[in-house]
Design a protein around this motif. Sequence first.
Motif, PDB file in Angstrom:
ATOM      1  N   ILE A 122      -5.087  -0.348  -3.525  1.00 47.13           N
ATOM      2  CA  ILE A 122      -4.911  -1.617  -4.221  1.00 47.13           C
ATOM      3  C   ILE A 122      -3.820  -1.489  -5.294  1.00 47.13           C
ATOM      4  O   ILE A 122      -2.976  -2.377  -5.444  1.00 47.13           O
ATOM      5  CB  ILE A 122      -6.251  -2.088  -4.839  1.00 47.13           C
ATOM      6  N   VAL A 123      -3.804  -0.366  -5.991  1.00 48.29           N
ATOM      7  CA  VAL A 123      -2.768  -0.163  -7.026  1.00 48.29           C
ATOM      8  C   VAL A 123      -1.379  -0.194  -6.378  1.00 48.29           C
ATOM      9  O   VAL A 123      -0.500  -0.972  -6.788  1.00 48.29           O
ATOM     10  CB  VAL A 123      -2.984   1.187  -7.762  1.00 48.29           C
ATOM     11  N   PHE A 124      -1.169   0.636  -5.341  1.00 43.80           N
ATOM     12  CA  PHE A 124       0.167   0.692  -4.740  1.00 43.80           C
ATOM     13  C   PHE A 124       0.438  -0.531  -3.859  1.00 43.80           C
ATOM     14  O   PHE A 124       1.589  -0.937  -3.688  1.00 43.80           O
ATOM     15  CB  PHE A 124       0.358   2.013  -3.984  1.00 43.80           C
ATOM     16  N   TYR A 184       1.497  -7.081   2.556  1.00 46.60           N
ATOM     17  CA  TYR A 184       2.140  -5.897   1.959  1.00 46.60           C
ATOM     18  C   TYR A 184       1.409  -4.591   2.235  1.00 46.60           C
ATOM     19  O   TYR A 184       1.892  -3.529   1.868  1.00 46.60           O
ATOM     20  CB  TYR A 184       2.289  -6.100   0.437  1.00 46.60           C
ATOM     21  N   VAL A 185       0.234  -4.694   2.839  1.00 51.11           N
ATOM     22  CA  VAL A 185      -0.567  -3.487   3.112  1.00 51.11           C
ATOM     23  C   VAL A 185      -1.127  -3.569   4.525  1.00 51.11           C
ATOM     24  O   VAL A 185      -1.689  -4.592   4.912  1.00 51.11           O
ATOM     25  CB  VAL A 185      -1.761  -3.370   2.123  1.00 51.11           C
ATOM     26  N   LEU A 221       0.750   5.973 -13.744  1.00 53.31           N
ATOM     27  CA  LEU A 221       1.808   5.299 -14.521  1.00 53.31           C
ATOM     28  C   LEU A 221       3.173   5.925 -14.237  1.00 53.31           C
ATOM     29  O   LEU A 221       4.164   5.218 -14.053  1.00 53.31           O
ATOM     30  CB  LEU A 221       1.499   5.379 -16.025  1.00 53.31           C
ATOM     31  N   LYS A 222       3.219   7.263 -14.189  1.00 56.28           N
ATOM     32  CA  LYS A 222       4.497   7.944 -13.929  1.00 56.28           C
ATOM     33  C   LYS A 222       4.995   7.606 -12.518  1.00 56.28           C
ATOM     34  O   LYS A 222       6.185   7.375 -12.303  1.00 56.28           O
ATOM     35  CB  LYS A 222       4.303   9.465 -14.084  1.00 56.28           C
ATOM     36  N   THR A 223       4.066   7.570 -11.573  1.00 57.13           N
ATOM     37  CA  THR A 223       4.450   7.245 -10.190  1.00 57.13           C
ATOM     38  C   THR A 223       4.986   5.814 -10.115  1.00 57.13           C
ATOM     39  O   THR A 223       6.022   5.564  -9.476  1.00 57.13           O
ATOM     40  CB  THR A 223       3.235   7.408  -9.251  1.00 57.13           C
ATOM     41  N   LEU A 224       4.307   4.888 -10.778  1.00 55.76           N
ATOM     42  CA  LEU A 224       4.766   3.483 -10.753  1.00 55.76           C
ATOM     43  C   LEU A 224       6.161   3.384 -11.376  1.00 55.76           C
ATOM     44  O   LEU A 224       7.029   2.650 -10.874  1.00 55.76           O
ATOM     45  CB  LEU A 224       3.774   2.581 -11.492  1.00 55.76           C
ATOM     46  N   GLU A 225       6.385   4.159 -12.418  1.00 49.80           N
ATOM     47  CA  GLU A 225       7.718   4.155 -13.057  1.00 49.80           C
ATOM     48  C   GLU A 225       8.781   4.659 -12.064  1.00 49.80           C
ATOM     49  O   GLU A 225       9.857   4.073 -11.938  1.00 49.80           O
ATOM     50  CB  GLU A 225       7.648   5.074 -14.288  1.00 49.80           C
ATOM     51  N   GLU A 282      -0.090   6.086   2.401  1.00 52.42           N
ATOM     52  CA  GLU A 282      -1.238   6.730   1.757  1.00 52.42           C
ATOM     53  C   GLU A 282      -2.143   7.291   2.848  1.00 52.42           C
ATOM     54  O   GLU A 282      -2.466   6.586   3.810  1.00 52.42           O
ATOM     55  CB  GLU A 282      -2.039   5.691   0.947  1.00 52.42           C
ATOM     56  N   THR A 283      -2.568   8.551   2.731  1.00 57.36           N
ATOM     57  CA  THR A 283      -3.562   9.078   3.676  1.00 57.36           C
ATOM     58  C   THR A 283      -4.921   9.075   2.971  1.00 57.36           C
ATOM     59  O   THR A 283      -5.048   9.571   1.855  1.00 57.36           O
ATOM     60  CB  THR A 283      -3.197  10.495   4.160  1.00 57.36           C
TER      61      THR A 283
END
Length: 220
Positions: free
Chosen positions: A79-81, A117-118, A44-48, A60-61
Amino acid sequence: MDYIFLLFGLGVFGYFSVKFIKYKSLYPFMPFRYNFGKRRKTFLKTLELLDKTKAKVMIETGTSRDGLHGAKSDGAATIVFGKWARLNDAFLHSVDIDEKSVDAAQKEVNAQRLNDYVKIHLSDSIAFLKKFDKEVDFLYLDSYDYSNDLAVQVESQLHHLNEFKAIEDHLHGKTIVLIDDCRLPNGGKGKKVVEYMVEKNWKVLVNAYQILLVRKDFRF
Ligand SMILES: C[S@@+](CC[C@H](N)C(=O)[O-])C[C@H]1O[C@@H](n2cnc3c(N)ncnc32)[C@H](O)[C@@H]1O
């Protein structure tokens, strides 16, 4: 008899209440049925922060080898990012050395319609990062699996340190770095890389199962 039913009812209520409290969904960002467990807070903090910094280039590795089924175990970060990338016109590169992991993650990316997007790359992460030629806004380190074996732990820690060193010159003042599997015996995947980053003027913003870092002078 009534007394026994009451006790039973309270027991059942208590059981489901604890289950509910422990259930760490990212709803409404992700469907409620996926439990992100120990990563919920840092995700959540990262998404913010991704929202605030308007990140565009993400890496992402170690890819989501279990797709969304791995939400609680591995994190399902691809999937989240990837979903965040779709909502924000950004792009996520996810790299993995194992063909099976790549194939499984690609299936989930297809199922979630994230292809624009990925991109999942089949490669050793360090080789991939050394060749990467763009500025990176978000870096998520989660490759070489950690274990109870001390030799593997050291190899994993060195690998994540070397991943960071391989891409370090492409990070800027607002880059966000997240490292997975840190609250584990002997410091987890992040031990060496976090020590190195702190020496290089990065600061730890959240220290939990995952460690979130930004530059010391990062303002938001
Ligand atoms: C824990 S999983 C990644 C989980 C994923 N980040 C998620 O959130 O679902 C670790 C992955 O790292 C991969 N891996 C291990 N060594 C690697 C290396 N040298 N380069 C790239 N990937 C590697 C493994 O094949 C495995 O799929």
